[in-house]
Each structure stands twice: as structure tokens, then as C-alpha cells.
Design an enzyme around this catalytic site. Structure first.
Site, PDB file in Angstrom:
ATOM      1  N   TYR A  91       0.923  -1.249  -0.084  1.00 14.02           N
ATOM      2  CA  TYR A  91      -0.027  -0.031  -0.081  1.00 14.02           C
ATOM      3  C   TYR A  91       0.794   1.293  -0.093  1.00 14.02           C
ATOM      4  O   TYR A  91       0.498   2.040  -0.830  1.00 14.02           O
ATOM      5  CB  TYR A  91      -0.614   0.005   1.127  1.00 14.02           C
ATOM      6  CG  TYR A  91      -1.590   1.494   1.373  1.00 14.02           C
ATOM      7  CD1 TYR A  91      -2.888   1.304   0.559  1.00 14.02           C
ATOM      8  CD2 TYR A  91      -1.276   2.396   2.219  1.00 14.02           C
ATOM      9  CE1 TYR A  91      -3.687   2.770   0.804  1.00 14.02           C
ATOM     10  CE2 TYR A  91      -1.928   3.528   2.286  1.00 14.02           C
ATOM     11  CZ  TYR A  91      -3.132   3.708   1.521  1.00 14.02           C
ATOM     12  OH  TYR A  91      -3.987   4.768   1.798  1.00 14.02           O
TER      13      TYR A  91
ATOM     14  N   ASP B 259      -8.388  -3.511  -1.439  1.00 12.41           N
ATOM     15  CA  ASP B 259      -9.319  -2.930  -1.977  1.00 12.41           C
ATOM     16  C   ASP B 259      -9.077  -1.593  -2.634  1.00 12.41           C
ATOM     17  O   ASP B 259      -9.717  -1.118  -3.381  1.00 12.41           O
ATOM     18  CB  ASP B 259     -10.492  -2.591  -0.678  1.00 12.41           C
ATOM     19  CG  ASP B 259      -9.549  -1.871   0.538  1.00 12.41           C
ATOM     20  OD1 ASP B 259      -9.599  -0.624   0.529  1.00 12.41           O
ATOM     21  OD2 ASP B 259      -8.889  -2.511   1.210  1.00 12.41           O
TER      22      ASP B 259
ATOM     23  N   LYS C 119     -11.784  -9.271   5.191  1.00 13.55           N
ATOM     24  CA  LYS C 119     -12.299  -7.837   5.439  1.00 13.55           C
ATOM     25  C   LYS C 119     -12.767  -7.354   4.218  1.00 13.55           C
ATOM     26  O   LYS C 119     -12.010  -7.274   3.071  1.00 13.55           O
ATOM     27  CB  LYS C 119     -11.175  -6.817   6.194  1.00 13.55           C
ATOM     28  CG  LYS C 119     -11.936  -5.540   6.304  1.00 13.55           C
ATOM     29  CD  LYS C 119     -10.862  -4.678   6.687  1.00 13.55           C
ATOM     30  CE  LYS C 119     -11.361  -3.073   6.661  1.00 13.55           C
ATOM     31  NZ  LYS C 119     -10.463  -2.062   6.547  1.00 13.55           N
TER      32      LYS C 119
END
Length: 523
Positions: free
Chosen positions: A270, A305, A377
Site C-alpha cells: 500500500y 481494496d 475484511k
């Protein structure tokens, strides 16, 4: 398929040879990276070592003591031996209290006088004993957290996860209490915008922040104590999560472990992709931070995501799967068992397309089937949200239905006004109320639904898995850094020596000393 928590999800028939090949390739990718990690340390890793030894405070003008010490060692070219070595060295030379230790470390010459061999052995042994004692103290704190969780019990899965983000930790507490009372299982304190680019952790409680609240050890303590109190009051344990990413990834992992957080957003890539932090820095820091999460029994949440907010969710679905395999492998190499590896994905296909629910079900069920023991998640829609709050609310409910049917572990609830402003308390209440209805209404449907062999859901899942396999073949051949340079994840390209923080990466000396890493690796 029955999950370990007793829930059932529809069966999805996959080619096991493809799945096994994906895992083997992911391990090949991470093995190459671990060779780099084993040869290097970073300023943040060394600051974390000093925090583990108890240097939690700040010095003049609020500068953290660990920054004062590590910056001085780095400037003098001494950091390759490890901050623990030089801490032991100055203690051996008479430094006692934390300020004296830091002052002596900051005053070391570029070529300190070597210790006699026998004295150095004694010093290293003493530092190892102190490290073991501090790890035992940390384990005791984690044990108290787990005991409270076992005593009170937790809500059913998927755990309902909501955010607070006022900028003021004391206001966050009030919003978190209100959310817990309305049924939230997980409170996430959103970190202040761009904190990930600070090469230090702010000290103390904070009452202002843009787009969120600063992640500090004192803020963690305040929120954890408030949620413990609220958990006892409502007789249900409420989890707490924050963000372990950016230039201080390992330090935030330590602060979270010490203050008894339950989860941390912690992704291998990330920071590289979305904050332009140097690859080498991030990959070294993520490994040590995950070692701490394994030590402290903290669930990590990965960030796949985010890939489909910068790339098209339908076309880039396979990049999510490939990255999840890589993140899983990195987590295993850091000692995290599957029950702590909360892989992330999201409900983000453009709602203007046809058959989006079938395609979203295929993606969510594919993730669930590939990683059956992971507390997956699932993120709500955000990319295509609109100012029309009625559509927005219906859109979020669709995500809740998919989450329930496919057995996700943690569901971040969408807010009907997400496209407009920071959600109000009422928005959070409405999201919790509607999700409760969905989960109650659909509770057993995962065991009742079956998908037609060769139908749209099964074909889509197989297609996505095949593309993920092809991408992993490419990444294994090129190496992860070159693959990122080709924008294979999130449509974002980064260079191996670009980005922020490269100057904080240090090649380890042959005599590098880090007793906490020794303990973690032995475990």
C-alpha cells in the site's frame, strides 16, 4: 463449504492445481524479497527496537527520543550494528535514565572505542535478557486483552466495522461509544491524512487533525481504555483498529501491541503504490511490523481494496487475488497464522453494468474459498457513490448481502452520505441498523444457495483465478519490484530507488544485533 465459525457458504468448484500453483508462485515472489529484508534494516525498525526497550517519551520540542538517538547513529554511520548494540554500549559506559541513554548515543563518535571481547559478550547477554523481559511484559498486556475478550464474548460474524475520524481523540471516544451501543463490533480510528509520510510518530494525545486523528501511543491508550469500559457496560467486547503503514509502520505496530489493539491495517504494498514510499523501505518495515503483530496476536487487514479504486474493479479483479496470495505469503513468513491474516477486498464494480451482483458474488466467494481460515475484511462501495443518499444506502445494503452470503469475516459498513461529507452519528446508526436486518434476514442463506455448474458465477471465478495465476507467473519471473515498476497492481508504477524514505534503509553489518528479532524468529 462450512467455515470454522460454523457458517456455511455456497460451494465454489475451483481447479486445485491452479490454486496450488498460485501459492507456490507467491512464495517464490516473497522469498526473493526476504533476501533483501534479511540484509537490511531501517531507521523505523531501529526506532521500534528502542521503543521495545522502553524509550516511549519525547525530548525537547516534542521530538521523540527514539528519533534523536537513531538519527544521530545514522548520521555517524553506526546504525548498521543496530540501535540495541549502541544502547547496550552506552549503558555499559554509565548511562542510566532514558535521557542520559539518548544523550550518550547521540554523542557517540564516528568510530567508538571497541569494547573488550568479554565485556561485549556480557553486554549482549544483558541486552538479550532485558529484551526477553520486555517481550514477557508485552505478552502479559496482550493476555489481559484476550482475557477480557474471552470473558465478554464478541458479536457474530461478519463483525460490523465502522470508522470514527473527527481529528480530536476525545470526540472520537464519544463517537466510538455511540457506535458500540448501536451494535458496532470494530471501531477504526481513521488516521490523519498524510501521517504516513511523517518519519516520526507524534507524541501524546492530539485534538486536531485533517481527515482523521493522529495515530499516537497515547491516543491508542485513551481509545482502548474507553472501549474496554464500554465493552464491560454492554457486555460485549468491542475491537479496536488503526493503521500500521507509512514511514513508521513498525513503530505504530509496537504502539498498537503495547496498548492492546486488536487489528491493524497493514499491507505489504500500500505505501509503495498509494503514498510513493520507497519499495525497499516499505518491504523491510512491513516484515518487522508483521513480526510484532504475530507476537501480539493482532489481526492484520491488507489493502487490496485500494487497487480497484485506481483501476477498474471488473477488469482488475485478478490483481486483487494475486496480491492476496502475496500478502498471505508475506504474513506467513513473518509468523502470522491464517486466523490473523485479514485479507482485504471490496464491492466496487460499476453499478451501471449488468450482472454486477453475480460478478461481486463470484469475487467475494472466490476470496472466501481460497482463504477459508482468514478473517476476510470486505469493504463497501465508495468509488461509484453518489450524492443521492437513497441510492447510496441501497448500494451499501447490496454489499451487506454479498458479505453475509459469502461468509466474510469483517464488514466495513458503508455510509449513505459517504460521497458528501464525513459521516454523522445518524449515518453510522442507520448503517448499523440496516446491516443488522440484512444479517438476520440472510443468516442461513449461505447454506441454501447453490450456483449452477458452468454458470456466470463459476465461470467468472475461474476466469479471475486464471488471470491471477498468469500475473503471478509474470511477477515471479520479473520480481516484485519490477512488476510494481510495470504498474501491475492498481495501475500505478513505482521505481525501485524512487519514493520517500530510501535514505532510511541501511545495509546490516555482519555483527548486526537485534535481540527482539532473534526472539520473534525463534517463535
Amino acid at each position: 463449504m462450512q467455515l470454522s465459525d460454523g457458517r456455511h457458504v455456497p460451494d465454489l468448484h475451483l481447479d486445485r492445481a491452479k490454486v496450488d500453483r498460485c501459492r507456490a508462485l507467491a512464495d517464490q515472489v516473497t522469498a526473493q524479497v526476504l533476501e533483501l529484508v534479511r540484509r537490511h534494516t531501517t531507521v523505523s525498525i531501529e526506532r521500534t527496537v528502542l521503543r521495545l526497550y522502553g524509550l516511549h517519551d519525547a525530548g525537547p520540542r516534542g521530538v521523540p527520543l527514539v528519533n534523536l538517538a537513531v538519527d544521530a547513529l545514522h548520521e555517524r554511520g553506526l546504525l548498521d550494528r543496530g540501535a540495541a548494540y549502541w544502547m547496550g554500549y552506552v549503558v555499559r559506559r554509565g548511562a542510566t535514565d532514558p535521557l542520559a541513554v539518548v544523550d550518550r548515543m547521540a554523542s557517540l563518535p564516528r568510530h567508538p572505542e571497541p569494547l573488550p571481547e568479554s565485556e561485549e559478550r556480557a553486554m549482549l547477554a544483558e541486552m538479550r535478557r532485558e529484551a526477553r523481559a520486555n517481550v514477557d511484559e508485552l505478552a502479559g498486556r496482550v493476555g489481559r486483552r484476550n482475557a477480557l475478550r474471552d470473558e465478554l464474548g464478541v458479536g457474530p460474524r461478519p463483525h460490523r466495522y465502522v470508522i470514527v475520524a473527527t481529528g480530536n481523540i476525545h470526540d472520537d471516544v464519544e463517537q466510538a461509544r455511540a457506535a458500540a451501543q448501536a451494535g458496532a463490533d470494530v471501531i477504526a480510528v481513521i488516521r490523519s491524512t498524510a501521517q504516513s509520510l511523517l518519519d516520526y510518530v507524534p507524541h501524546g494525545a492530539t485534538t486536531e487533525g485533517y481527515g482523521g486523528t493522529y495515530a499516537t501511543q497515547e491516543n491508542f491508550r485513551i481509545m482502548r481504555e474507553a472501549l474496554d469500559d464500554e465493552s464491560r457496560r454492554i457486555r460485549r467486547y468491542v475491537h479496536l483498529t488503526n493503521y500500521s503503514s507509512g514511514l513508521c509502520m513498525p513503530e505504530i505496530a509496537f504502539a498498537a501491541a503495547w496498548e492492546r489493539l486488536d487489528m491493524l491495517l497493514n499491507d505489504a504494498m500500500y505505501g509503495i503504490l498509494f503514498r510513493d514510499i520507497n519499495m525497499k523501505r516499505t518491504l523491510c518495515d512491513q516484515h518487522f511490523s508483521r513480526r510484532i503483530c504475530a507476537l501480539a496476536d493482532i489481526v492484520i487487514n491488507t489493502g487490496e481494496d485500494n487497487y480497484i479504486t485506481t483501476a477498474d474493479a471488473d477488469e482488475a479483479a485478478h490483481t486483487v487475488i494475486a496480491s492476496q496470495f502475496v500478502n498471505e505469503s508475506f504474513a506467513h513468513r513473518a509468523g502470522l497464522p491464517d486466523r490473523l491474516v485479514g485479507l482485504g477486498h471490496s464491492f466496487e464494480i460499476d453499478p451501471a453494468r449488468e450482472d454486477t451482483i453475480a460478478r461481486e458474488l463470484a469475487q467475494a466467494l472466490l476470496v472466501r474459498t481460497l482463504f477459508p481460515e482468514a478473517p476476510i475484511k470486505y469493504m463497501p462501495p465508495t468509488k461509484h457513490k453518489q450524492g443521492d443518499i437513497f441510492f447510496s444506502h441501497a448500494y451499501d445494503v447490496m454489499a451487506d448481502v454479498v458479505s453475509c452470503v459469502t461468509g466474510q469475516g469483517i464488514q466495513l459498513l458503508g455510509m449513505m452520505t459517504e460521497a458528501m461529507h464525513n459521516p454523522f452519528l445518524m449515518d453510522r446508526y442507520v448503517a448499523l441498523k440496516s446491516s443488522e436486518y440484512v444479517y438476520r434476514a440472510w443468516r442461513s442463506m449461505g447454506a441454501e444457495i447453490g450456483f449452477r455448474p458452468g454458470g456466470l458465477v463459476e465461470r467468472r471465478a475461474d476466469e479471475t483465478l486464471g488471470k491471477a495465476l498468469a500475473l503471478l507467473e509474470e511477477v515471479a519471473e520479473d520480481g516484485l519490484m519490477k512488476a510494481i515498476g510495470k504498474a501491475r497492481f492498481g495501475d500505478i508504477a513505482r521505481t525501485e530507488d524512487g519514493g520517500k524514505g530510501l535514505a532510511g534503509v541501511v545495509a546490516r553489518a555482519p555483527a548486526y544485533f537485534n535481540p527482539f528479532l532473534e526472539i520473534m524468529e525463534a517463535r
